[in-house]
Design a protein around this motif. Structure first.
Motif, mmCIF file in Angstrom:
data_model
loop_
_atom_site.group_PDB
_atom_site.id
_atom_site.type_symbol
_atom_site.label_atom_id
_atom_site.label_comp_id
_atom_site.label_asym_id
_atom_site.label_seq_id
_atom_site.Cartn_x
_atom_site.Cartn_y
_atom_site.Cartn_z
ATOM 1 N N SER A 141 27.002 29.932 63.667
ATOM 2 C CA SER A 141 27.816 28.757 63.885
ATOM 3 C C SER A 141 29.276 29.101 63.597
ATOM 4 N N LEU A 142 30.150 28.448 64.306
ATOM 5 C CA LEU A 142 31.576 28.723 64.182
ATOM 6 C C LEU A 142 32.090 28.419 62.783
ATOM 7 N N SER A 143 31.659 27.278 62.212
ATOM 8 C CA SER A 143 32.173 26.920 60.886
ATOM 9 C C SER A 143 31.656 27.875 59.809
ATOM 10 N N VAL A 144 30.409 28.345 59.935
ATOM 11 C CA VAL A 144 29.892 29.322 58.972
ATOM 12 C C VAL A 144 30.719 30.597 59.065
ATOM 13 N N ASP A 145 31.013 31.036 60.274
ATOM 14 C CA ASP A 145 31.827 32.238 60.456
ATOM 15 C C ASP A 145 33.215 32.070 59.852
ATOM 16 N N MET A 146 33.800 30.887 60.010
ATOM 17 C CA MET A 146 35.134 30.645 59.449
ATOM 18 C C MET A 146 35.097 30.689 57.931
ATOM 19 N N TYR A 147 34.083 30.055 57.329
ATOM 20 C CA TYR A 147 33.959 30.087 55.869
ATOM 21 C C TYR A 147 33.741 31.515 55.384
ATOM 22 N N GLU A 148 32.893 32.266 56.076
ATOM 23 C CA GLU A 148 32.621 33.656 55.689
ATOM 24 C C GLU A 148 33.896 34.496 55.762
ATOM 25 N N GLU A 149 34.708 34.263 56.798
ATOM 26 C CA GLU A 149 35.957 35.008 56.937
ATOM 27 C C GLU A 149 36.914 34.670 55.791
ATOM 28 N N ALA A 150 37.012 33.394 55.457
ATOM 29 C CA ALA A 150 37.870 32.980 54.342
ATOM 30 C C ALA A 150 37.391 33.610 53.034
ATOM 31 N N TYR A 151 36.073 33.646 52.832
ATOM 32 C CA TYR A 151 35.510 34.254 51.622
ATOM 33 C C TYR A 151 35.855 35.737 51.567
ATOM 34 N N SER A 152 35.738 36.401 52.704
ATOM 35 C CA SER A 152 36.056 37.829 52.786
ATOM 36 C C SER A 152 37.524 38.083 52.443
ATOM 37 N N ILE A 153 38.393 37.224 52.911
ATOM 38 C CA ILE A 153 39.832 37.367 52.613
ATOM 39 C C ILE A 153 40.067 37.219 51.109
ATOM 40 N N LEU A 154 39.389 36.255 50.477
ATOM 41 C CA LEU A 154 39.529 36.089 49.021
ATOM 42 C C LEU A 154 39.050 37.322 48.274
ATOM 43 N N LEU A 155 37.940 37.906 48.728
ATOM 44 C CA LEU A 155 37.434 39.118 48.078
ATOM 45 C C LEU A 155 38.437 40.255 48.193
ATOM 46 N N GLN A 156 39.038 40.398 49.372
ATOM 47 C CA GLN A 156 40.040 41.455 49.575
ATOM 48 C C GLN A 156 41.240 41.232 48.666
ATOM 49 N N LYS A 157 41.681 39.988 48.554
ATOM 50 C CA LYS A 157 42.819 39.684 47.689
ATOM 51 C C LYS A 157 42.481 40.012 46.241
ATOM 52 N N GLU A 158 41.277 39.666 45.843
ATOM 53 C CA GLU A 158 40.845 39.899 44.472
ATOM 54 C C GLU A 158 40.741 41.397 44.185
ATOM 55 N N ASP A 159 40.217 42.158 45.161
ATOM 56 C CA ASP A 159 40.042 43.596 44.976
ATOM 57 C C ASP A 159 41.346 44.366 45.093
ATOM 58 N N GLY A 160 42.257 43.863 45.908
ATOM 59 C CA GLY A 160 43.454 44.639 46.233
ATOM 60 C C GLY A 160 44.618 44.446 45.308
ATOM 61 N N ALA A 161 44.514 43.531 44.378
ATOM 62 C CA ALA A 161 45.662 43.254 43.519
ATOM 63 C C ALA A 161 45.180 42.915 42.115
ATOM 64 N N VAL A 162 46.091 43.071 41.193
ATOM 65 C CA VAL A 162 45.792 42.637 39.836
ATOM 66 C C VAL A 162 46.089 41.143 39.805
ATOM 67 N N VAL A 163 45.058 40.368 39.566
ATOM 68 C CA VAL A 163 45.216 38.919 39.571
ATOM 69 C C VAL A 163 44.916 38.414 38.167
ATOM 70 N N GLU A 164 45.769 37.537 37.669
ATOM 71 C CA GLU A 164 45.603 37.078 36.299
ATOM 72 C C GLU A 164 45.644 35.568 36.205
ATOM 73 N N GLY A 165 45.217 35.076 35.081
ATOM 74 C CA GLY A 165 45.396 33.689 34.691
ATOM 75 C C GLY A 165 44.997 32.663 35.723
ATOM 76 N N ASN A 166 45.947 31.773 36.020
ATOM 77 C CA ASN A 166 45.678 30.656 36.920
ATOM 78 C C ASN A 166 45.288 31.114 38.315
ATOM 79 N N GLU A 167 45.917 32.178 38.799
ATOM 80 C CA GLU A 167 45.582 32.662 40.136
ATOM 81 C C GLU A 167 44.130 33.142 40.180
ATOM 82 N N GLN A 168 43.683 33.808 39.136
ATOM 83 C CA GLN A 168 42.293 34.269 39.054
ATOM 84 C C GLN A 168 41.341 33.069 39.061
ATOM 85 N N GLN A 169 41.658 32.038 38.282
ATOM 86 C CA GLN A 169 40.826 30.838 38.247
ATOM 87 C C GLN A 169 40.790 30.153 39.610
#
Length: 138
Positions: free
Chosen positions: A1-29
Motif C-alpha cells: 500500500s502507498l501509505s505503508v510505503d510512505m511510513y516505511e520510507e519516513a522510518y528509514s530516513i529517521l534511522l539514517q539520521k540517527e545512525d549518521g549523526a551524534v544526536v543528543e537530548g531533546n532531538e534524540q527523544q
C-alpha cells in the motif's frame, strides 16, 4: 500500500539520521517518539489491509521503542490496537492481555476521577468485556 510505503520510507530516513549523526537530548527523544509513532501507524495501515501478522510486528516494534521511556497514552493506544488485531483473529487470551495493558496505562494518565468520563478507559473496558464474553463461549 502507498501509505505503508510512505511510513516505511519516513522510518528509514529517521534511522539514517540517527545512525549518521551524534544526536543528543531533546532531538534524540523526538526521534524516538517519531519512530514509535511511525511503527504504530504502519501497524494500523497493515491491520486495515488485513495483514495482521505484519501489523503485530510493527506494533511490537513501536512498544519496544516506547518502553525506552515512561509509559504514555501512545503506548496504551498501541496496546489497544494490538488487542483489536488479536480480537479480529479470535485470539482472545492475547487480546485480553493487550487491552488490559492499555487500560492500566489509560487509568494512570486519566485526569478524571470517574472512569466513565474518560473515553479511552470506557472503550477499553467495553473491549475487555467483549473479549471475556467470547472467551466464555469457547
Amino acid at each position: 500500500s502507498l501509505s505503508v510505503d510512505m511510513y516505511e520510507e519516513a522510518y528509514s530516513i529517521l534511522l539514517q539520521k540517527e545512525d549518521g549523526a551524534v544526536v543528543e537530548g531533546n532531538e534524540q527523544q523526538t526521534i524516538i517518539t517519531m519512530k514509535a509513532h511511525l511503527k504504530h501507524h504502519i501497524g494500523l495501515e497493515c491491520a486495515q489491509l488485513g495483514l495482521y501478522g505484519d501489523a503485530m510486528i510493527h506494533f511490537k516494534k513501536s512498544v519496544e521503542i516506547q518502553c525506552m521511556r515512561d509509559a504514555t497514552i501512545s503506548l496504551a493506544d498501541t496496546y489497544n490496537a494490538m488487542g483489536a488485531v488479536c480480537a479480529t483473529q479470535q485470539q482472545w487470551e492475547e487480546a485480553f492481555t493487550y487491552f488490559n495493558e492499555a487500560l492500566v496505562i489509560y487509568q494512570q494518565h486519566s485526569t478524571s476521577e470517574v472512569d466513565d468520563v474518560d473515553s479511552n478507559i470506557m472503550q477499553t473496558k467495553r473491549n475487555l468485556a467483549l473479549v471475556r464474553q467470547k472467551q466464555e463461549k469457547q
